[in-house]
Scaffold this motif. Structure first.
Motif, PDB file in Angstrom:
ATOM      1  N   LYS A 149       0.861  -1.188   0.000  1.00 59.52           N
ATOM      2  CA  LYS A 149       0.000   0.000   0.000  1.00 59.52           C
ATOM      3  C   LYS A 149       0.894   1.233   0.000  1.00 59.52           C
ATOM      4  O   LYS A 149       2.113   1.136   0.241  1.00 59.52           O
ATOM      5  CB  LYS A 149      -0.913   0.003   1.224  1.00 59.52           C
ATOM      6  N   ALA A 184      -8.751  -0.878   1.719  1.00 60.99           N
ATOM      7  CA  ALA A 184      -8.810  -0.271   0.389  1.00 60.99           C
ATOM      8  C   ALA A 184      -7.700  -0.747  -0.537  1.00 60.99           C
ATOM      9  O   ALA A 184      -7.786  -0.539  -1.753  1.00 60.99           O
ATOM     10  CB  ALA A 184      -8.763   1.247   0.505  1.00 60.99           C
ATOM     11  N   HIS A 211      -3.756   4.813  -6.830  1.00 67.27           N
ATOM     12  CA  HIS A 211      -3.636   5.916  -5.869  1.00 67.27           C
ATOM     13  C   HIS A 211      -2.512   6.863  -6.275  1.00 67.27           C
ATOM     14  O   HIS A 211      -2.638   8.089  -6.137  1.00 67.27           O
ATOM     15  CB  HIS A 211      -3.383   5.349  -4.473  1.00 67.27           C
ATOM     16  N   ARG A 216      -6.554   8.547  -5.012  1.00 69.09           N
ATOM     17  CA  ARG A 216      -7.531   7.889  -4.144  1.00 69.09           C
ATOM     18  C   ARG A 216      -7.474   6.392  -4.402  1.00 69.09           C
ATOM     19  O   ARG A 216      -6.798   5.935  -5.322  1.00 69.09           O
ATOM     20  CB  ARG A 216      -8.947   8.408  -4.428  1.00 69.09           C
ATOM     21  N   ALA A 217      -8.177   5.633  -3.580  1.00 66.00           N
ATOM     22  CA  ALA A 217      -8.285   4.196  -3.809  1.00 66.00           C
ATOM     23  C   ALA A 217      -9.239   3.933  -4.977  1.00 66.00           C
ATOM     24  O   ALA A 217     -10.079   4.776  -5.294  1.00 66.00           O
ATOM     25  CB  ALA A 217      -8.787   3.495  -2.547  1.00 66.00           C
ATOM     26  N   TYR A 219     -12.031   2.677  -5.532  1.00 64.08           N
ATOM     27  CA  TYR A 219     -13.407   2.367  -5.163  1.00 64.08           C
ATOM     28  C   TYR A 219     -14.141   3.677  -4.898  1.00 64.08           C
ATOM     29  O   TYR A 219     -13.505   4.712  -4.646  1.00 64.08           O
ATOM     30  CB  TYR A 219     -13.451   1.488  -3.904  1.00 64.08           C
ATOM     31  N   LEU A 228     -17.169  -1.153   2.115  1.00 61.74           N
ATOM     32  CA  LEU A 228     -15.943  -1.144   1.326  1.00 61.74           C
ATOM     33  C   LEU A 228     -15.390  -2.559   1.175  1.00 61.74           C
ATOM     34  O   LEU A 228     -14.921  -2.950   0.104  1.00 61.74           O
ATOM     35  CB  LEU A 228     -14.904  -0.232   1.980  1.00 61.74           C
ATOM     36  N   VAL A 232     -14.398  -4.512  -2.324  1.00 64.88           N
ATOM     37  CA  VAL A 232     -13.093  -5.110  -2.583  1.00 64.88           C
ATOM     38  C   VAL A 232     -13.246  -6.590  -2.917  1.00 64.88           C
ATOM     39  O   VAL A 232     -12.606  -7.099  -3.853  1.00 64.88           O
ATOM     40  CB  VAL A 232     -12.164  -4.932  -1.359  1.00 64.88           C
ATOM     41  N   VAL A 342      -8.429   8.132   1.144  1.00 60.79           N
ATOM     42  CA  VAL A 342      -8.373   6.766   1.680  1.00 60.79           C
ATOM     43  C   VAL A 342      -8.452   6.782   3.197  1.00 60.79           C
ATOM     44  O   VAL A 342      -9.176   5.999   3.822  1.00 60.79           O
ATOM     45  CB  VAL A 342      -7.086   6.066   1.226  1.00 60.79           C
ATOM     46  N   THR A 345     -11.924   7.563   4.334  1.00 63.16           N
ATOM     47  CA  THR A 345     -12.777   6.378   4.201  1.00 63.16           C
ATOM     48  C   THR A 345     -12.505   5.389   5.314  1.00 63.16           C
ATOM     49  O   THR A 345     -13.413   4.821   5.916  1.00 63.16           O
ATOM     50  CB  THR A 345     -12.522   5.706   2.843  1.00 63.16           C
TER      51      THR A 345
END
Length: 380
Positions: A149, A184, A211, A216-217, A219, A228, A232, A342, A345
Motif C-alpha cells: 500500500k 482499500a 492511488h 484515491r483508492a 473504489y 468497502l 473489494v 483513503v 474512508t
C-alpha cells in the motif's frame, strides 16, 4: 512562499517508552499503533540510524504475539535485498521483543501524493518499475508481503523501498490467523477470507498505482468499512480518472481472478523495456516533479543531520535527547498533514445499517484482524 518540508515527524519519547532496546539507544518515536511502536534509534558501533520495532509497548507480550513477532523477524531477514530495509538485529525472546532495521530517511508514497500531488507520465512509470522490482524480489524468495500500500512504499531518490513485514508470510512459515492490511488496498481473495498468494500482492500493487496517479483508492469514496470490504471482495471498481499511460498495467493488476493477473516478473520485463525507450536522464530528479523532490530531499537532509549530530544519541542514563517539532509562528496553529481520501474512508464508523452484501462477507472474517491503518515499521 510556504514553509519548507521538515522531514519525518519524530515524536519525543514518553514516560512509558524504553530508553534502549537491545544495543540501540532510542532517540524518539516514529510511529505508534494498536500492535506496538516504532522508534528511531542509533547504533552504538557505527552511529547508524535505525528503526526499532517493538510490539505491545504497554502490556506484557503474550505467547501468541511473541510467536507472531518471531515470525515477522524471520520473514524480514529473508526479505533483505536492494528494495527493502536491512535487518540489523532482533531479539524475539527479550522481555520486550524488538526488531531493528536500517532507517530509511524517505517519505512514503502516501505522504508524497497527499502533499505534492499525483504523478504522471515517465515519473509514474519510474516509480512503478521500482515498486514492481521490490515485489518481484520478494516473490523470487517465496515471500508474499500481504500489505502492499502507499504507506509501505518509501521513496528515496535511489528508488522505492518496500517496508513492513508484520503480516507477510513465507511459504514455509505457519500463519496463526488471517490478517488483512488496509482494506482499500487489499485483494478480493483476502477480503473474502481466502488464502493470499503472490497474485494478492499484484492486486494491492494495482490499487497502490491507481492511488499514485489518481490520488484515491480505486473504489467509490465515502463508504463504511464493511461496505468497502464487499466492494473489494468483488473487485467492484471505480477507475474514473485513470490516465492512459498506466491504464493497461493497473487494469491487469486489478483483475478479479488471481490467475488473470500478471506476475511481478512479467510486469518488470514490460516496464523495463518501456523505460529503456525513454530519454536517458542523469538522475531521478529528472523523472520526478519538483514538489516531490523537495519533500524527498527534506527527509534525506534530516537523516544526514540526525546521523551527524552526537546530541541525538542518549545524553544521560535516564533519557536520550529527542528532536522536538519546531514551534508554529505566533497566532498560527501547528500544521497537520493533509488527510487523504483513503484515510477519510478508513476512519468512517460502521453503521448498523450494513448492506446485504456486507452481511454476507462479514461472517467470513470472524477472528480476523481488519485494520484501517495497519501498523508498520514507520510511516512517512
Amino acid at each position: 512562499m510556504g514553509e519548507l518540508p521538515s522531514g519525518a515527524d519524530i515524536q519525543p519519547l514518553e514516560d512509558d517508552d524504553p530508553v534502549r532496546l537491545g544495543r540501540f539507544p532510542l532517540i524518539g518515536r516514529l510511529a505508534a499503533g494498536g500492535m506496538g511502536r516504532v522508534y528511531l534509534g542509533r547504533s552504538l558501533t557505527d552511529g547508524m540510524l535505525v528503526a526499532v520495532k517493538s510490539p505491545l509497548a504497554q502490556a506484557e507480550v503474550s505467547a501468541v504475539d511473541r510467536r507472531r513477532f518471531a515470525r515477522e523477524v524471520k520473514v524480514a531477514r529473508r526479505a533483505e535485498g536492494l528494495h527493502t530495509a536491512r535487518v540489523l538485529g532482533a531479539d524475539a525472546e527479550a522481555e520486550r521483543p524488538w526488531l531493528a532495521t536500517e532507517y530509511i530517511p524517505a517519505p512514503s508514497l502516501a505522504r508524497l501524493v497527499s502533499e505534492a500531488g499525483t504523478l504522471a507520465g515517465t515519473a509514474a512509470r519510474w516509480v512503478t518499475r521500482g515498486a514492481v522490482e521490490a515485489i518481484a524480489e520478494l516473490h523470487r524468495d517465496g515471500i508474499v508481503h500481504r500489505d502492499v500500500k502507499p504507506q509501505n512504499l518509501l521513496l528515496p531518490l535511489s528508488g522505492p523501498r518496500l517496508i513492513d513485514f508484520g503480516i507477510s508470510h513465507a511459504a514455509d512459515l505457519t500463519r496463526t490467523q488471517l490478517t488483512l492490511g488496509t482494506v482499500a488496498f487489499t485483494s478480493p481473495e483476502q477480503a473474502r477470507g481466502e488464502p493470499s498468494t503472490a497474485a494478492s500482492d499484484i492486486y494491492s500493487l494495482g490499487a497502490t498505482l491507481f492511488h499514485l496517479v489518481v490520488g484515491r483508492a480505486p473504489y467509490p469514496a465515502g463508504m463504511e468499512m464493511l461496505t468497502l470490504l464487499t466492494y473489494v471482495a468483488e473487485a467492484d471498481l471505480d477507475l474514473t480518472g485513470l490516465p492512459g499511460e498506466l491504464a493497461p498495467v493497473v487494469r491487469k493488476c486489478l483483475a478479479l481472478r488471481p490467475g488473470d493477473r500478471p506476475t511481478a516478473e512479467e510486469l518488470q520485463d514490460s516496464l523495463t523495456t518501456e523505460l529503456a525507450e525513454m530519454p536517458t536522464l542523469a538522475s531521478p530528479e529528472g523523472w520526478l516533479p519538483r514538489p516531490w523532490t523537495v519533500i524527498i530531499e527534506a527527509y534525506a537532509r534530516q537523516g544526514r543531520e540526525l546521523a551527524a549530530d552526537p546530541r541525538a544519541a542518549a545524553t544521560g542514563p535516564d533519557r536520550p535527547a529527542t528532536p522536538q517539532r519546531p514551534a508554529p509562528p505566533p497566532g498560527r496553529p501547528a500544521a497537520r498533514p493533509a488527510e487523504t481520501a483513503v484515510e477519510r474512508t478508513a476512519r468512517l464508523p460502521v453503521s448498523p445499517r450494513t448492506t446485504r452484501r456486507s452481511l454476507a462477507i462479514a461472517p467470513r472474517h470472524q477472528g480476523a484482524v481488519v485494520s484501517a491503518s495497519s501498523f508498520g515499521p514507520y510511516k512517512g
